[in-house]
Design an enzyme around this catalytic site. Structure first.
Site, mmCIF file in Angstrom:
data_model
loop_
_atom_site.group_PDB
_atom_site.id
_atom_site.type_symbol
_atom_site.label_atom_id
_atom_site.label_comp_id
_atom_site.label_asym_id
_atom_site.label_seq_id
_atom_site.Cartn_x
_atom_site.Cartn_y
_atom_site.Cartn_z
ATOM 1 C CG PHE A 54 -2.108 -0.894 1.071
ATOM 2 C CD1 PHE A 54 -1.937 -2.265 1.039
ATOM 3 C CD2 PHE A 54 -3.389 -0.372 0.929
ATOM 4 C CE1 PHE A 54 -3.020 -3.116 0.874
ATOM 5 C CE2 PHE A 54 -4.484 -1.214 0.761
ATOM 6 C CZ PHE A 54 -4.304 -2.585 0.733
ATOM 7 C CB VAL B 49 -2.523 5.357 1.260
ATOM 8 C CG1 VAL B 49 -3.665 6.362 1.404
ATOM 9 C CG2 VAL B 49 -3.046 4.028 0.729
ATOM 10 N N GLY B 50 -1.369 8.329 0.292
ATOM 11 C CA GLY B 50 -0.915 9.662 0.735
ATOM 12 C C GLY B 50 0.551 9.837 0.408
ATOM 13 C CE1 TYR C 295 2.857 6.905 5.623
ATOM 14 C CE2 TYR C 295 4.140 4.884 5.553
ATOM 15 C CZ TYR C 295 3.574 5.906 6.271
ATOM 16 O OH TYR C 295 3.717 5.938 7.636
ATOM 17 C CD GLU D 122 2.736 -5.576 14.362
ATOM 18 O OE1 GLU D 122 3.389 -5.408 13.324
ATOM 19 O OE2 GLU D 122 2.998 -4.987 15.428
#
Ligand code: UD2
Length: 373
Positions: free
Chosen positions: A138, A140-141, A143, A320
């Site tokens: 992933f 997102v934003g 990242y 997690e």
């Protein structure tokens, strides 16, 4: 004589009807999936899988119609550790090996460290199987900035020589870099919405991955890894990591007492694990396994977090925590040492002979949508 003759006839007719109706039933209702390009049909042949209606029916059909298509085409069957003649490698020893660390769990699964496997043998076995490996990541934003190094180093060290597809889930497709990929390796982009809380991104991974596996990935991969994008590969991360379900020891907890694990301790959450229980603390930043086993586990984490949300609780370490609960009661078939996820924040101790992939140092407050740790 006449009586036994007609008995044989009746038997033949009954057997014929059984085969006919059994076949029709299997095709119509059990979705046995005779398309060998999908993973589902081969799965009942797997070692160690729980017998279920599908696998029993598959066995019955195999007895009736002979070898199945996936075997006829010579495609691999999980669990067959075969290799070609003539591969040269060092003789394995029964006396020498790693003595500074434990390389087997108490349920007899391999605990993988440098020095516990021979890459030549591992590659000879798994390259013969030629599995398709999915990496779900992933970005997102902010990242997306981590994608370039992740992909570039992945091409250098991750499952080199294997068929790999990186499934990149992002809200900024235009920021996905162009990377030269090796033969048989590709990128598949999946659009997802932006988020205002980082907690929603990490938990949302379970939801979006469940949907994507269901709709697309299931038809395209045999193994699947879930990985954090803010990491870089430094060394071989290869087929020694493949198994039905593979967990990675969290670097911060692999030498501590189980009561210090940051399991969810509030019994209102579905991720609750009481003190006094636990094997290891696993990271959610790298984990993998057979496609269908991973699907089950990813969906489990998603459903459990949905249950928590109904009760107005979010597990202490989001997915997690749910992952650790699952692994406690559904033991992984392979456990990887923290070589398979170290961190650039920490010094490398003597028992970590190789750092294969490592989490990058990042400014949490700057990269996360709602800042902070
Ligand atoms: C820890 C865990 C991580 C996850 C998280 C949950 C380790 C080493 N890492 O990492 O696996 O369980 O805690 O709290 O144990 N992401 C985005 N956009 C965002 C936020 C996250 O794309 O705005 C994705 C991205 O792929 C990132 C991953 O989610 O790598 C995990 O988020 P993180 O790296 O911020 O979490 P971190 O470092 O605390």
């Amino acid at each position: 004589m006449l009586r036994s003759y007609s008995r044989i006839h009746i038997f033949i007719v009954l057997a014929f009807l059984l085969v006919l109706f059994g076949g029709i039933y299997a095709f119509l209702y059990l979705d046995l999936g005779y398309d060998s390009s999908t993973f589902s049909f081969c799965q009942p042949c797997n070692e160690g899988s729980e017998p279920d209606v599908k696998s029993i029916m598959a066995k019955v059909m195999e007895d009736i119609v002979g070898p199945t298509e996936c075997q006829e085409k010579g495609s691999w069957k999980i669990g067959d550790l075969t290799m070609n003649y003539g591969v040269k490698y060092a003789q394995p020893s029964t006396q020498q090996g790693r003595t500074d660390v434990n390389s087997v769990t108490n349920w007899n699964a391999p605990l993988v460290w440098e020095g516990t496997f021979d890459p030549v043998v591992i590659d000879a076995i798994y390259k013969k199987m030629d599995p398709r490996i999915a990496v779900v990541v992933f970005a997102v934003g902010k990242y997306t900035r981590f994608l370039e190094a992740f992909l570039q180093t992945g091409e250098k060290y991750f499952m080199v020589g294997f068929r790999v597809t990186y499934y990149i889930f992002t809200d900024h497709k235009e920021e996905v870099p162009n990377i030269d990929l090796g033969e048989g390796r590709k990128i598949s982009l999946l659009d997802i919405p932006s988020a205002t809380r980082w907690q929603d991104v990490v938990l949302g991974r379970m939801k979006w991955a469940s949907i994507a596996i269901d709709k697309q990935i299931r038809n395209e991969a045999d193994y699947l890894f879930m990985m954090d994008v803010d990491s870089v590969f430094y060394s071989r991360f290869g087929a020694e990591s493949l198994s039905r379900l593979t967990g990675v020891l969290h670097r911060l907890f692999y030498k501590v007492d189980r009561d210090q694990f940051t399991y969810e301790r509030r019994n209102l959450s579905r991720a609750f694990i009481p003190f006094g229980e636990g094997d290891y603390y696993y990271t959610a930043a790298v984990w993998g396994g057979y496609l269908e086993d991973m699907y089950k586990m990813v969906k489990y984490c998603y459903m459990q977090s949905e249950e928590d949300a109904k009760n107005n609780i979010e597990a202490v370490w989001q997915e997690e925590s749910h992952l650790n609960k699952y692994f406690l009661y559904n033991k992984p078939t392979k456990v990887l040492s923290p070589e398979y996820l170290w961190s650039d924040y920490d010094q490398v101790p003597a028992d970590i002979k190789v750092v294969r992939i490592s989490q990058l140092v990042k400014n949490y407050a700057e990269v996360r949508p709602n800042g902070g740790q």
